[in-house]
Design a protein around this motif. Sequence first.
Motif, PDB file in Angstrom:
ATOM      1  N   LYS A  80       0.837  -1.218   0.000  1.00 30.07           N
ATOM      2  CA  LYS A  80       0.000   0.000   0.000  1.00 30.07           C
ATOM      3  C   LYS A  80       0.866   1.261   0.000  1.00 30.07           C
ATOM      4  O   LYS A  80       0.358   2.376  -0.022  1.00 30.07           O
ATOM      5  N   GLY A  81       2.182   1.061   0.086  1.00 27.87           N
ATOM      6  CA  GLY A  81       3.083   2.216   0.089  1.00 27.87           C
ATOM      7  C   GLY A  81       3.366   2.746   1.479  1.00 27.87           C
ATOM      8  O   GLY A  81       3.937   3.811   1.649  1.00 27.87           O
ATOM      9  N   ASP A  82       2.976   1.975   2.491  1.00 27.14           N
ATOM     10  CA  ASP A  82       3.210   2.417   3.867  1.00 27.14           C
ATOM     11  C   ASP A  82       4.319   1.573   4.471  1.00 27.14           C
ATOM     12  O   ASP A  82       4.169   0.378   4.671  1.00 27.14           O
ATOM     13  N   LEU A  83       5.462   2.204   4.730  1.00 27.66           N
ATOM     14  CA  LEU A  83       6.602   1.454   5.255  1.00 27.66           C
ATOM     15  C   LEU A  83       6.653   1.462   6.784  1.00 27.66           C
ATOM     16  O   LEU A  83       7.624   1.032   7.380  1.00 27.66           O
ATOM     17  N   GLY A  84       5.589   1.994   7.394  1.00 30.71           N
ATOM     18  CA  GLY A  84       5.555   1.991   8.855  1.00 30.71           C
ATOM     19  C   GLY A  84       6.058   3.300   9.427  1.00 30.71           C
ATOM     20  O   GLY A  84       6.323   4.262   8.707  1.00 30.71           O
ATOM     21  N   THR A  85       6.194   3.309  10.753  1.00 32.25           N
ATOM     22  CA  THR A  85       6.646   4.522  11.434  1.00 32.25           C
ATOM     23  C   THR A  85       8.031   4.292  12.021  1.00 32.25           C
ATOM     24  O   THR A  85       8.294   3.257  12.629  1.00 32.25           O
ATOM     25  N   VAL A  96      11.179   9.799   6.076  1.00 28.25           N
ATOM     26  CA  VAL A  96      12.589   9.770   6.487  1.00 28.25           C
ATOM     27  C   VAL A  96      13.463   9.341   5.308  1.00 28.25           C
ATOM     28  O   VAL A  96      14.454  10.005   4.973  1.00 28.25           O
ATOM     29  N   VAL A  97      13.058   8.250   4.679  1.00 30.18           N
ATOM     30  CA  VAL A  97      13.870   7.698   3.590  1.00 30.18           C
ATOM     31  C   VAL A  97      13.992   8.703   2.440  1.00 30.18           C
ATOM     32  O   VAL A  97      15.067   8.937   1.917  1.00 30.18           O
ATOM     33  N   LYS A  98      12.846   9.338   2.098  1.00 27.92           N
ATOM     34  CA  LYS A  98      12.865  10.300   0.993  1.00 27.92           C
ATOM     35  C   LYS A  98      13.875  11.404   1.251  1.00 27.92           C
ATOM     36  O   LYS A  98      14.729  11.700   0.425  1.00 27.92           O
ATOM     37  N   GLU A  99      13.749  12.003   2.456  1.00 25.73           N
ATOM     38  CA  GLU A  99      14.593  13.143   2.770  1.00 25.73           C
ATOM     39  C   GLU A  99      16.064  12.724   2.827  1.00 25.73           C
ATOM     40  O   GLU A  99      16.937  13.361   2.237  1.00 25.73           O
ATOM     41  N   LEU A 105      21.975  10.957  -2.149  1.00 25.47           N
ATOM     42  CA  LEU A 105      22.110  10.872  -3.594  1.00 25.47           C
ATOM     43  C   LEU A 105      23.005  11.992  -4.107  1.00 25.47           C
ATOM     44  O   LEU A 105      23.852  11.784  -4.975  1.00 25.47           O
ATOM     45  N   LEU A 106      22.825  13.179  -3.544  1.00 28.83           N
ATOM     46  CA  LEU A 106      23.657  14.317  -3.919  1.00 28.83           C
ATOM     47  C   LEU A 106      25.118  14.000  -3.637  1.00 28.83           C
ATOM     48  O   LEU A 106      26.002  14.185  -4.487  1.00 28.83           O
ATOM     49  N   GLY A 276      22.461  11.774   5.877  1.00 24.32           N
ATOM     50  CA  GLY A 276      22.014  11.007   4.723  1.00 24.32           C
ATOM     51  C   GLY A 276      21.452   9.668   5.149  1.00 24.32           C
ATOM     52  O   GLY A 276      21.289   9.391   6.347  1.00 24.32           O
ATOM     53  N   ILE A 277      21.205   8.818   4.164  1.00 23.98           N
ATOM     54  CA  ILE A 277      20.545   7.553   4.456  1.00 23.98           C
ATOM     55  C   ILE A 277      21.483   6.586   5.175  1.00 23.98           C
ATOM     56  O   ILE A 277      21.050   5.736   5.960  1.00 23.98           O
ATOM     57  N   GLY A 278      22.797   6.746   4.940  1.00 21.86           N
ATOM     58  CA  GLY A 278      23.770   5.880   5.608  1.00 21.86           C
ATOM     59  C   GLY A 278      23.771   6.126   7.111  1.00 21.86           C
ATOM     60  O   GLY A 278      23.779   5.203   7.924  1.00 21.86           O
ATOM     61  N   GLN A 279      23.746   7.401   7.456  1.00 22.69           N
ATOM     62  CA  GLN A 279      23.724   7.732   8.878  1.00 22.69           C
ATOM     63  C   GLN A 279      22.432   7.215   9.512  1.00 22.69           C
ATOM     64  O   GLN A 279      22.434   6.701  10.628  1.00 22.69           O
TER      65      GLN A 279
END
Lengths: 329, 325, 285
Positions: A80-85, A96-99, A105-106, A276-279
């Motif tokens: 459904k596109g909901d990855l939870g909280t 969180v993931v998007k931001e 990515l930059l 970033g996503i790694g952190q």
Amino acid sequence: MNYRKLGIFMGKKTIKLVFLLIVVCIASFWIVEQSPIDPVRAYIGEMSIQPEQKAKLEEYWGVNTPAHEKFLNWAENILKGDLGTSLIYRMPVTDVVKERFAASLLLMASSWLLSGVLGFILGIVAGMTNGTLIDKAIKVYCYILLAAPTFWLALIFLLIFAVNLGWFPVGLSVPIGVASEDVTFFDRIHHLILPTITLSLLGVASIAMFTREKLIEVMSSDYVLFAKARGEKGFDLVKRHGIRNVALPAITLQFLGFSELFGGAVLVEQVFSYPGIGQAAVAAGLRSDVPLLLAIVIVSAVFVYSGNLIADIIYEFVDPRIKQQEMKT
Amino acid sequence: MTNTSQINVEKRGKTEALLKVKDISLSFTQYASGLRQTDLKVISNLSMEAYSGEILAVVGSSGSGKSLLAHAILGILPSNAKLSGAMEYDGHDLTQKKKEELRGKDIVLIPQSTTYLDPLMRISSQIIGSVDAKNADSRMKLQREIFRKYDLKPEVERMFPHELSGGMLRRVLVSTAVMRSSKIVIADEPTPGLDENNLNETLSYFKDMANRGYAVILITHDIEAALKISDKIAIFYAGTILEIANTDDFTGEGEKLRHPYTRALWNALPQNKFRAIKGHQPMQDEVLEGCFFYERCSTRNEVCSKCVPDLKICNGGMVRCNNVS
Amino acid sequence: MSTTVVTVNRGLFNGFNLRQKTILLISCLSMLLISIVVSSTFIDDSALSTDFGSKNLAPSLEHPFGTDWMGRDMFIRTLGGLGLSIVIGALASSISTVLSVILGLLSSIGKIEDSIVSWLVDLFLSIPHLLLIILISIGLGGGATGVIIAVALTHWTSLTRVVRAEIKQIKTQEYIHISRNFGRSRWWIAKNHILPHLVPQFVLGTIVMFPHAILHEASVTFLGFGLSPHQPAIGIILSESMKYLSAGYWWLAFFPGLSLLIVILAFDLIGENIGKILDPKRAHE
């Protein structure tokens, strides 16, 4: 380019990706399920809590539901596109993931480009001067870089350029205490430079070594021999035949390096406190934020897969030799 | 084919050789398993001469190092090769520097297979080579002219090497040689596995070149093909040349031939006695004291096993054998 | 005349040939690594006891790598950390080698087995390596055991690929077909004909795996997973040093990391030179 063939190719690759993601989801869910992590404890931290509240939370996190049921719930929500909280950021994992991924990515894109260009040039120079002092210097440089722990390099860079020389900020992607709309483009770049350089170093070494070996191989090939026999020489020979034949494999290799790039980003982001996503992955791992960790695993799998996919496309559709072989069969 | 490519090839007197190869040896330093260093001798004390307007065929079995002879003349050997001896071109010492100057201009190579063309470069760019904008047009015109002569369609110039058929490939490779007004053409195994028609067609290109005054060195394993068009045949064996014979020496049972190996080769042909000789060539890492052909020779004697026979001039040819005077 | 002189006997060790130089280099580097491991086991606790009288000292003759905020000698801590790293690396790469032997041989049995193995390889390579190690070590409940097992479980992929390719090549040999015709089972052939040919690959593969395993262990430890703060691991030391960077205690980060780099480099060089001895084609460069 043959569009029908490309369509079929992409269709197959998409099915493969879906299958891969299903397996990755099941496997990673199963792995964290084995872990003695208590999500309630992770959520409330060190606070003490009433037993009835605890029971409520346990129900919410599904502590007492069987694993397969939990998985099905989770999988259904994902569809459904909901990855939870996220437990630590207290907001939807998707946000969180998007931001975080945008920031990463930059960082990854800029260091990917930097390492590709720099590494290719170094590799060509080393290959052309094969056996001389210049070649040896480049080789030693690459060996050392390959052996150096990424996080240590990051620390040393931080020490020299941020702490001692003060040229760059010690961390973060934007200045502290400045509202996000006031952050200038320059600020972003300023905070990006040091992490980018650090992250690109490792990539430089592997692409340079590859380009060097490949160029030496090409320069001792029959067709370069014949080009020499026709009177071609010097840099012109390298440019006409060497670089032409090395470029495509080198670009392909650079795309295949997405996995290492991601791993490097995790370490570099940690040292430079780059959000970033790694952190986020490290934080999620250390503080048992299972939904966030699983989401990052899935995103990283898609990221790596897209790198491999681009490499495959180059191999199948851009290289004129491959096109011909397909036509013959 | 009118003017450009055949100018400056004046018929030379046959008295002086255009290219002289004097007593060259070639070896490679290699590392065997466990990094033990070995020397691999591929060519030893080889001498030969090529004349303008003549075809010299160098005949020897496949994989015996004939191609390396061509590479040695052009100065394109790998870096672990050691070359000794001397070469002379047009009366001057042919040094490595000189070779680099001359190759592609005075001395050209016709390689053996498609692997000698850059797989990612279109045909015309490879034939024309690297030129500045000024000369590009005239070179392009010349290339189209040559393509017409060799019956290659204009679209071939836009193709990549792997798109060529076997026949086109051979003609493209020959085209590269006539782009420059050269004096020596070295063709390395230009006729592998061709049928009768294609073979004759390819051979006719070389005959044509020789008629226009080129010195043609035809390196091949096919003695029959060589006999069809060559003026002289050099027999390559175990890294050296055992005999240089005129083509008309190959008659009857080979009575006019000077070396027992040449005679054996001649008699092994189907139309002759169809009788193969026993044994095989010595391996490249074997150290040989005497005549290289000693093991297989029917007329050997004790002297033959002790030292390598000198190259002797005999009946208008040359031979390396003790039993010939 | 083109006479290219072969530069075999030039350079540092005049008078030795390439073979002798290579063997000499391998022995020297191995000695270095062995002595690090051996001496790290002799460190007694008193050498690492807190001594606030001599805290945060810059490098000197007495303390070549300086001291930390608890007055501990950084040289001894680093030595201990390196020893631990090498031991963990050895453990992890031996387990990974065993895994690749098993999977490689499994892939030689039949088509289905082969596609399972290659699918497994692809699956393990589909997630960034570092993230996979973190995931597995969390699944195992973290700690030193978690990290070692996670590192061991994720390094077999490249060697398995090498082994698969090698086996494919061996299987085309004549004697394998003859053996099949004699009615030997596939497993018997794998064990008796294929395995012995692969031993050099395994030796080389293990050594080449070492630096990767060590680097990953150090990285994961640095990030805070795995080894506890009391153990003298390089990752822990470097992660601690981050707090003191702004204070200008550069030696806390510089020397331990540099030592780790040297150890990794030593393993890389050993691997490369053993590779040259096994496959002389690579020596021509």
